[in-house]
Design a protein around this motif. Structure first.
Motif, PDB file in Angstrom:
ATOM      1  N   ILE A   5       0.860  -1.189   0.000  1.00 39.57           N
ATOM      2  CA  ILE A   5       0.000   0.000   0.000  1.00 39.57           C
ATOM      3  C   ILE A   5       0.892   1.233   0.000  1.00 39.57           C
ATOM      4  O   ILE A   5       2.001   1.223   0.573  1.00 39.57           O
ATOM      5  CB  ILE A   5      -0.950  -0.004   1.221  1.00 39.57           C
ATOM      6  N   ASP A   6       0.422   2.282  -0.671  1.00 40.84           N
ATOM      7  CA  ASP A   6       1.097   3.575  -0.682  1.00 40.84           C
ATOM      8  C   ASP A   6       0.375   4.515   0.270  1.00 40.84           C
ATOM      9  O   ASP A   6      -0.857   4.551   0.328  1.00 40.84           O
ATOM     10  CB  ASP A   6       1.111   4.176  -2.086  1.00 40.84           C
ATOM     11  N   VAL A   7       1.181   5.276   1.027  1.00 39.84           N
ATOM     12  CA  VAL A   7       0.642   6.207   2.013  1.00 39.84           C
ATOM     13  C   VAL A   7       1.132   7.602   1.656  1.00 39.84           C
ATOM     14  O   VAL A   7       2.299   7.784   1.280  1.00 39.84           O
ATOM     15  CB  VAL A   7       1.074   5.827   3.443  1.00 39.84           C
ATOM     16  N   GLU A   8       0.248   8.574   1.774  1.00 39.93           N
ATOM     17  CA  GLU A   8       0.598   9.957   1.426  1.00 39.93           C
ATOM     18  C   GLU A   8       1.494  10.563   2.497  1.00 39.93           C
ATOM     19  O   GLU A   8       1.083  11.457   3.240  1.00 39.93           O
ATOM     20  CB  GLU A   8      -0.686  10.779   1.251  1.00 39.93           C
ATOM     21  N   LYS A  46       5.978  13.202  12.441  1.00 38.30           N
ATOM     22  CA  LYS A  46       6.151  14.233  13.469  1.00 38.30           C
ATOM     23  C   LYS A  46       4.838  14.863  13.899  1.00 38.30           C
ATOM     24  O   LYS A  46       4.773  15.479  14.974  1.00 38.30           O
ATOM     25  CB  LYS A  46       7.105  15.321  12.952  1.00 38.30           C
ATOM     26  N   ASN A  47       3.787  14.701  13.076  1.00 39.73           N
ATOM     27  CA  ASN A  47       2.531  15.375  13.378  1.00 39.73           C
ATOM     28  C   ASN A  47       1.355  14.439  13.591  1.00 39.73           C
ATOM     29  O   ASN A  47       0.402  14.806  14.274  1.00 39.73           O
ATOM     30  CB  ASN A  47       2.181  16.347  12.240  1.00 39.73           C
ATOM     31  N   ASP A  48       1.403  13.222  13.007  1.00 38.49           N
ATOM     32  CA  ASP A  48       0.241  12.343  13.071  1.00 38.49           C
ATOM     33  C   ASP A  48       0.686  10.894  13.216  1.00 38.49           C
ATOM     34  O   ASP A  48       1.872  10.572  13.057  1.00 38.49           O
ATOM     35  CB  ASP A  48      -0.615  12.480  11.793  1.00 38.49           C
ATOM     36  N   ILE A  49      -0.320  10.046  13.514  1.00 41.94           N
ATOM     37  CA  ILE A  49      -0.124   8.604  13.489  1.00 41.94           C
ATOM     38  C   ILE A  49      -1.056   8.002  12.454  1.00 41.94           C
ATOM     39  O   ILE A  49      -2.125   8.557  12.167  1.00 41.94           O
ATOM     40  CB  ILE A  49      -0.352   7.956  14.869  1.00 41.94           C
ATOM     41  N   TRP A  50      -0.638   6.869  11.899  1.00 42.37           N
ATOM     42  CA  TRP A  50      -1.432   6.136  10.911  1.00 42.37           C
ATOM     43  C   TRP A  50      -1.609   4.719  11.443  1.00 42.37           C
ATOM     44  O   TRP A  50      -0.638   4.017  11.657  1.00 42.37           O
ATOM     45  CB  TRP A  50      -0.741   6.107   9.554  1.00 42.37           C
ATOM     46  N   ILE A  51      -2.848   4.297  11.644  1.00 43.93           N
ATOM     47  CA  ILE A  51      -3.144   2.960  12.119  1.00 43.93           C
ATOM     48  C   ILE A  51      -3.550   2.104  10.926  1.00 43.93           C
ATOM     49  O   ILE A  51      -4.357   2.510  10.089  1.00 43.93           O
ATOM     50  CB  ILE A  51      -4.274   2.968  13.191  1.00 43.93           C
ATOM     51  N   GLY A  52      -2.935   0.930  10.808  1.00 42.64           N
ATOM     52  CA  GLY A  52      -3.207   0.055   9.677  1.00 42.64           C
ATOM     53  C   GLY A  52      -3.547  -1.346  10.139  1.00 42.64           C
ATOM     54  O   GLY A  52      -3.281  -1.748  11.270  1.00 42.64           O
ATOM     55  N   VAL A  53      -4.149  -2.109   9.220  1.00 43.77           N
ATOM     56  CA  VAL A  53      -4.551  -3.468   9.519  1.00 43.77           C
ATOM     57  C   VAL A  53      -4.373  -4.308   8.256  1.00 43.77           C
ATOM     58  O   VAL A  53      -4.500  -3.806   7.129  1.00 43.77           O
ATOM     59  CB  VAL A  53      -6.016  -3.519  10.013  1.00 43.77           C
ATOM     60  N   ARG A 104      -5.444   4.240   7.983  1.00 47.54           N
ATOM     61  CA  ARG A 104      -6.134   5.512   8.153  1.00 47.54           C
ATOM     62  C   ARG A 104      -5.413   6.348   9.190  1.00 47.54           C
ATOM     63  O   ARG A 104      -4.640   5.825  10.014  1.00 47.54           O
ATOM     64  CB  ARG A 104      -7.588   5.296   8.595  1.00 47.54           C
ATOM     65  N   MET A 105      -5.654   7.643   9.125  1.00 48.51           N
ATOM     66  CA  MET A 105      -5.062   8.574  10.079  1.00 48.51           C
ATOM     67  C   MET A 105      -6.166   9.120  10.981  1.00 48.51           C
ATOM     68  O   MET A 105      -7.034   9.875  10.521  1.00 48.51           O
ATOM     69  CB  MET A 105      -4.376   9.726   9.343  1.00 48.51           C
ATOM     70  N   PRO A 106      -6.180   8.733  12.271  1.00 46.63           N
ATOM     71  CA  PRO A 106      -7.198   9.281  13.178  1.00 46.63           C
ATOM     72  C   PRO A 106      -7.019  10.787  13.323  1.00 46.63           C
ATOM     73  O   PRO A 106      -5.922  11.260  13.635  1.00 46.63           O
ATOM     74  CB  PRO A 106      -6.931   8.554  14.507  1.00 46.63           C
ATOM     75  N   PRO A 107      -8.055  11.558  13.101  1.00 42.91           N
ATOM     76  CA  PRO A 107      -7.914  13.021  13.210  1.00 42.91           C
ATOM     77  C   PRO A 107      -7.753  13.449  14.659  1.00 42.91           C
ATOM     78  O   PRO A 107      -8.226  12.790  15.582  1.00 42.91           O
ATOM     79  CB  PRO A 107      -9.216  13.537  12.603  1.00 42.91           C
ATOM     80  N   LYS A 108      -7.095  14.580  14.817  1.00 39.87           N
ATOM     81  CA  LYS A 108      -6.914  15.135  16.161  1.00 39.87           C
ATOM     82  C   LYS A 108      -6.872  16.653  16.055  1.00 39.87           C
ATOM     83  O   LYS A 108      -6.504  17.220  15.020  1.00 39.87           O
ATOM     84  CB  LYS A 108      -5.636  14.616  16.816  1.00 39.87           C
ATOM     85  N   LEU A 132     -10.689   3.595  16.327  1.00 40.57           N
ATOM     86  CA  LEU A 132      -9.645   4.285  17.076  1.00 40.57           C
ATOM     87  C   LEU A 132      -9.771   5.786  16.872  1.00 40.57           C
ATOM     88  O   LEU A 132      -9.878   6.263  15.738  1.00 40.57           O
ATOM     89  CB  LEU A 132      -8.268   3.795  16.623  1.00 40.57           C
ATOM     90  N   ARG A 133      -9.740   6.538  17.971  1.00 40.49           N
ATOM     91  CA  ARG A 133      -9.901   7.981  17.895  1.00 40.49           C
ATOM     92  C   ARG A 133      -9.012   8.664  18.921  1.00 40.49           C
ATOM     93  O   ARG A 133      -8.574   8.039  19.894  1.00 40.49           O
ATOM     94  CB  ARG A 133     -11.361   8.363  18.138  1.00 40.49           C
ATOM     95  N   PHE A 134      -8.761   9.922  18.661  1.00 39.02           N
ATOM     96  CA  PHE A 134      -8.010  10.725  19.624  1.00 39.02           C
ATOM     97  C   PHE A 134      -8.930  11.119  20.773  1.00 39.02           C
ATOM     98  O   PHE A 134     -10.042  11.601  20.559  1.00 39.02           O
ATOM     99  CB  PHE A 134      -7.444  11.968  18.940  1.00 39.02           C
ATOM    100  N   VAL A 135      -8.436  10.908  22.020  1.00 38.51           N
ATOM    101  CA  VAL A 135      -9.264  11.170  23.192  1.00 38.51           C
ATOM    102  C   VAL A 135      -8.842  12.448  23.904  1.00 38.51           C
ATOM    103  O   VAL A 135      -9.637  13.369  24.101  1.00 38.51           O
ATOM    104  CB  VAL A 135      -9.209   9.968  24.168  1.00 38.51           C
TER     105      VAL A 135
END
Length: 1026
Positions: free
Chosen positions: A192-195, A219-226, A249-253, A304-307
């Motif tokens: 898979i390609d990720v931006e 440095k700014n986000d996390i990407w959770i994959g399966v 996917r990248m959980p928004p925060k 999964l979400r930012f809490v």
């Protein structure tokens, strides 16, 4: 009668075919065995399947950018880390090291599974590979070549159950490849390609509690994959396929930028949360539920979400881990803190302090312990009688702990707080192992992270010194593999300026010079140790204690010192710097100090070698010579030098086209007959950039022998003659190194390609090496690396390859195109006998006599007929070598066929003249014209008749007219010195096609020009034969 041996334990192919009904099953059983397992069950376990000239015995240092993995389990104390192009398993209590070799480039990634059974090493070079090792027998069970094709490998992750492998590479964006590596496929099972832009991913890992999940962090986000199988809808039914896919996917925060950039993350088992730390002491909480809950279902990664974000520390958090039900952090000032799953502070380490925490790696198994609380509150005599039981979970004996000695947490109740031990990676204080109960830090890797620049070994004692780019010098005992002494020159020579009396702030100014140790050298006697710095300063240290003996550094040159050598008596020293200066010092035996004699800049290009010769001048001083890239050899007269001026005795050119890369004094063989051979010749050995060795008489500067050297990608640039005592015999070998290869060559030098064995010495460049003859130990350091490698010489390897090569001309056939049956060897043989016909007279009526030798004077013509066109300088060297064979007193007049073939192979270019070199030479004399380079006809004639070994104008006209195909009658009708048959503008294609005579120029851009000439000669001879 002896019982017959059972055939079942031998896994040979005949036995499999004869003794098993299910051959396919047995073949699978055979291929599933590792090499060590096969050797363990085989009669041929001592078989040396691949002889190597050196075997790695120890590596000093590690790669701090890769990190260290803790493999401690069941009482073992093993650390796994990367060093240069190897993986290393180091047991620090037993002081034992296991080296994992197999990489061509620097190892940049390492990983392990949960139990530490499977290890992964990967490099990121142009042809990178990934190797999976079995830690039980240290054997590579799987190698993946170029996991991302032509793209370099960036990061690697292995799942906790060791089933899955994740690799990261960058093309236009981040590319993830997912492997089920045990199946043995050469292609990934999903991709898979990720931006994410190149270099954006700073960490990557699988979820240790759910191997189908993985996480990328920028440095700014996390990407959770399966990962999962692909399902298709077919005929109203959902069917499972054998293909896999990746989803990410990248959980928004939404948080304030004041919390900083992301630095590290960890998965929490009980709550299925993901905790992400920042460089400003905050922790971001990602969860599947908004409330704090345990036993949460984390199968759906979409939930999964930012809490929230928690500010837990003031400094940068560089490490965050989840272990034994608690959260551990390490920050930039060396604090290690422990929190509960709700990020409430429980404990912090008090027993030790380091500069900063780069990484923490905990033991594989949790601590098995039992707490005792005796009434006496101390370890009395009865403490030894207490017997611990066995932990049912780990199977290990429980550790006995005294309650009053156990750390307690920060809660009101002060409960005992115990976690497993861990390895600490610091910023500049090495790597240590922390016993959590006692809070004692044991240093296991005490090596600095600065690049190593110089090494030297003591001639008698087991000490080797390393100089680093940050001004540090380390002395190691290479037998015990322990650090003996370390000094910091920047600290020693720092300047402290006290505050002035009228100063308000009363600040003390401290200035540390930016010193780097660029050269170290022990004297042959072992009584002196010289240290050269990047500032041109020279120091002398105590050879045993490293105490600085020089009160004030010698500052007689301006540039960085690159080479230091001593005379045979250790009383005179010569050094060369990168500014082309050669300086000499002498030791005053009365005042016990070194005195500066003089310096001279005689070369206009870099000095490649400066050394003393074993012979003395009439004034009792040893002869001193220097060799430069300007092809000049300079001999100095130390006795007549005065007032800091180094007198020059002679200055001579020793090469015509080749560039000398190194040189050493060369002895005369001891087994020569003094009546027939000259045994007192003053000789030196030079290695040049044309892959040749040359033995030169430094008195006459005459080249006495030219020998083909090792034909690796780069030429030999360092050599050392070593003597080995075996069975009351003294054997000599030549130790050599190219840019990245080290090897051993058997004496004498004769161009035999089977008499040397080489191997990769460093993935980038071998910048220095030193050898101890009595121990057979070699030390090397490489470019952009802080590690030093200790090798054990294997002389049997070169002896074995020499025997495999055979005798007479057998080992030389591999140097001839197509070998012995090829056209070139037949051409050599035919021309060798044709020369005899010419010497006997072409039209002579006398009976022809075929001999095994030809006159030496006919060698130049025979060489030219074979496509090798030596210059007049090379012809002179060729004739002298053929006549005197270096040591002969009486010159020979004839040469036999075997000697001629060796002479031809040694003197012709090692790889032919490439078109790249021809183009570069053409561009020197050419003029830019209409987007190309041309040489005008008049300029071309002037170049031939006035430059170098020039022709007369008549000879130039005669040769060019023949090359352009004019017959004898046509030349007779032409006017002498009329070059009108040449085009007015000579292009490169015109030069190589019509003048040199190479066909099909467009398809031979990087092809050997000499090979093309050979083929044209062969085709012409075939036409004549037809």
């Amino acid at each position: 009668m002896q019982p017959q041996k059972s055939l079942e334990k031998f896994h040979s192919l005949p036995n499999l075919a004869r003794g098993s009904s299910n051959v396919e099953t047995e073949f699978r059983r055979l291929y599933s065995l590792s090499l060590s397992q096969i050797q363990r069950h085989s009669e041929f376990s001592d078989y040396n399947y691949k002889p190597a000239p050196f075997n790695i015995r120890w590596i000093y240092g590690y790669n701090p950018k890769v990190g260290v993995i803790n493999l401690n389990a069941e009482g073992t104390t093993t650390a796994f880390y990367a060093a240069s192009n190897c993986g290393v398993l180091y047991n620090w209590t037993a002081n034992h090291m296991r080296i994992l070799q197999g990489h061509r480039h620097m190892v940049t990634c390492i990983a392990k599974d949960k139990e530490g059974r499977w290890l992964v090493t990967a490099d990121s070079g142009p042809e990178n590979i990934l190797i999976i090792w079995d830690s039980s027998d240290y054997f590579p069970v799987r190698t993946i070549y170029t996991p991302h094709g032509s793209v370099r490998l960036s990061k690697v992750a292995l799942s906790a159950d060791a089933k899955y492998l994740l690799t990261l590479g960058y093309q236009d964006k981040a590319n993830l490849r997912w492997w089920i590596w045990a199946l043995g496929k050469d292609e990934p099972h999903a991709t898979i390609d990720v931006e994410i832009p190149q270099g954006g991913v700073i960490d990557m890992a699988f979820n240790p509690y759910n191997s189908k999940q993985f996480l990328l962090m920028t440095k700014n986000d996390i990407w959770i994959g399966v990962s999962g199988k692909i399902f298709v809808f077919e005929r109203g039914l959902i069917k499972e396929t054998d293909d896999y896919e990746l989803k990410i996917r990248m959980p928004p925060k939404k948080i304030s930028p004041d919390y900083g950039k992301l630095t590290c993350f960890t998965f929490v088992e009980d709550t299925s949360q993901i905790l992400v730390a920042t460089n400003r002491g905050a922790v971001l909480v990602y969860s599947y539920t908004i409330e704090y809950q345990t036993d949460v279902d984390a199968s759906n990664y979409e939930n999964l979400r930012f809490v929230k974000v928690l500010k837990v520390e003031q400094k940068k958090i560089q490490v965050i881990k989840s272990v034994d039900g608690v959260i551990v952090t390490g920050n930039s000032v060396g604090d290690i803190r422990f929190y509960d799953p709700q990020m409430k502070l429980l404990y912090w380490v008090h027993g030790f302090q380091v500069d900063s925490i780069k990484d923490l790696s905990f033991n594989i198994l949790p601590r098995s312990y039992k707490i005792f609380d005796p009434k006496c509150k101390k370890m009395c005599v009865c403490w030894e009688k207490v017997v611990s039981d066995i932990d049912p979970e780990t199977g290990a004996i429980r550790q006995k702990l005294l309650k009053m000695k156990i750390p307690s947490d920060a809660t009101v109740g002060g409960k005992p707080f115990i976690v497993r031990d861990f390895i600490v990676c610091t910023g500049h204080q090495g790597v240590g192992f922390a016993d959590f109960v006692t809070e004692k830090l044991t240093t296991i890797l005490d090596n600095k992270i600065s690049y190593a620049l110089s090494i030297t070994v003591h001639p008698d004692k087991p000490y080797v010194c390393i100089g680093f780019a940050d001004g540090i010098i380390e002395m190691h005992n290479f037998i015990q593999h322990k650090l003996f002494k370390r000094i910091n020159l920047r600290e020693h020579f720092k300047i402290v300026i006290p505050p002035k009396d009228d100063s308000i702030k009363c600040n003390t100014e401290i200035t540390k010079p930016r010193l780097a140790v660029t050269c170290l050298r022990y004297s042959p006697s072992g009584l002196h140790l010289a240290c050269g710095l990047n500032t041109g300063e020279l120091l002398f240290l105590d050879p045993i204690t490293l105490d600085i003996l020089t009160k004030k550094p010698h500052k007689d040159i301006q540039y960085s010192i690159k080479e230091i050598n001593y005379s045979c008596d250790s009383l005179t020293l010569v050094l060369a710097d990168i500014g082309r200066t050669v300086a000499v010092y002498k030791y005053d035996c009365v005042n016990f100090e070194w005195q500066f004699i003089g310096k001279h800049r005689a070369h206009y290009k870099n000095v490649t070698a400066a050394f003393f010769l074993p012979k003395k001048n009439d004034d009792g001083e040893y002869k001193l010579v220097s060799i430069g890239a300007d092809r000049i050899m300079v001999e100095y007269d130390i006795g007549k030098s005065s007032e800091e001026y180094l007198e020059i005795f002679s200055l001579d050119r020793i090469e015509q086209a080749a560039v000398p890369l190194t040189g050493i004094p060369w002895p005369t063989p001891k087994d020569l007959d003094p009546e027939e051979h000259r045994t007192n010749l003053p000789l030196i050995l030079i290695a040049d950039n044309e892959h040749k060795y040359k033995i030169v008489n430094y008195s006459t500067t005459m080249s006495l022998s030219t020998v083909l050297g090792p034909r690796y990608e780069h030429p030999v640039n360092k050599v050392q003659l070593i003597t080995v005592n075996k069975e009351d015999k003294q054997l000599q070998y030549l130790l050599f190194s190219t840019k990245n290869v080290i090897g051993i060559q058997k004496m004498p030098l004769d161009g035999n390609p089977w008499k040397h064995v080489g191997m990769l010495g460093h993935p980038i460049e071998v910048i220095n090496m030193c050898f101890r003859e009595d121990n057979g130990v070699l030390f090397t350091i490489g470019s952009k690396d802080n590690c030093m490698t200790q090798w054990a010489a294997n002389y049997r390897a070169v002896e074995t390859t020499t025997k495999l090569g055979g005798g007479d001309l057998d080992p030389y056939y591999c140097l001839i195109e197509d070998g012995r049956p090829g056209w070139l060897f037949h051409e050599i043989r035919d021309l060798f006998y044709y020369i005899q016909i010419l010497c006997q007279g072409t039209f002579s009526p006398a009976m022809r006599r075929v001999k095994d030798y030809i006159p030496i004077d006919s060698l130049p013509d025979l060489m030219r007929a074979l496509g090798y066109f030596p210059t007049e300088y090379e012809v002179e060297n060729l004739i002298i070598e053929a006549k005197f064979k270096v040591y002969q007193r009486k010159p020979s007049t004839e040469i036999d066929f075997e000697e001629f073939v060796k002479l031809y192979l040694n003197h012709r270019p090692a790889f032919g003249d490439s078109f790249k070199n021809l183009k570069n030479s053409f561009a020197v004399f050419a003029t830019a014209h209409r987007d190309s380079y041309v040489i005008y006809r008049d300029d071309f004639i002037d170049m031939l008749t006035s430059n170098g070994e020039c022709f007369s104008q008549e000879l130039a006209w005669y040769l060019l007219s023949i090359l352009y195909g004019h017959s004898f009658e046509e030349r007779a009708a032409m006017t002498d010195n009329d070059f009108s048959f040449l085009p007015e503008e000579i292009t490169f294609s015109e030069l190589v096609s019509n003048i040199i005579g190479i066909q099909d120029v467009e398809n031979l851009s990087e092809y050997s020009a000499m090979s093309a000439v050979f083929q044209s000669v062969a085709s012409d001879s075939d036409e004549l034969n037809e």
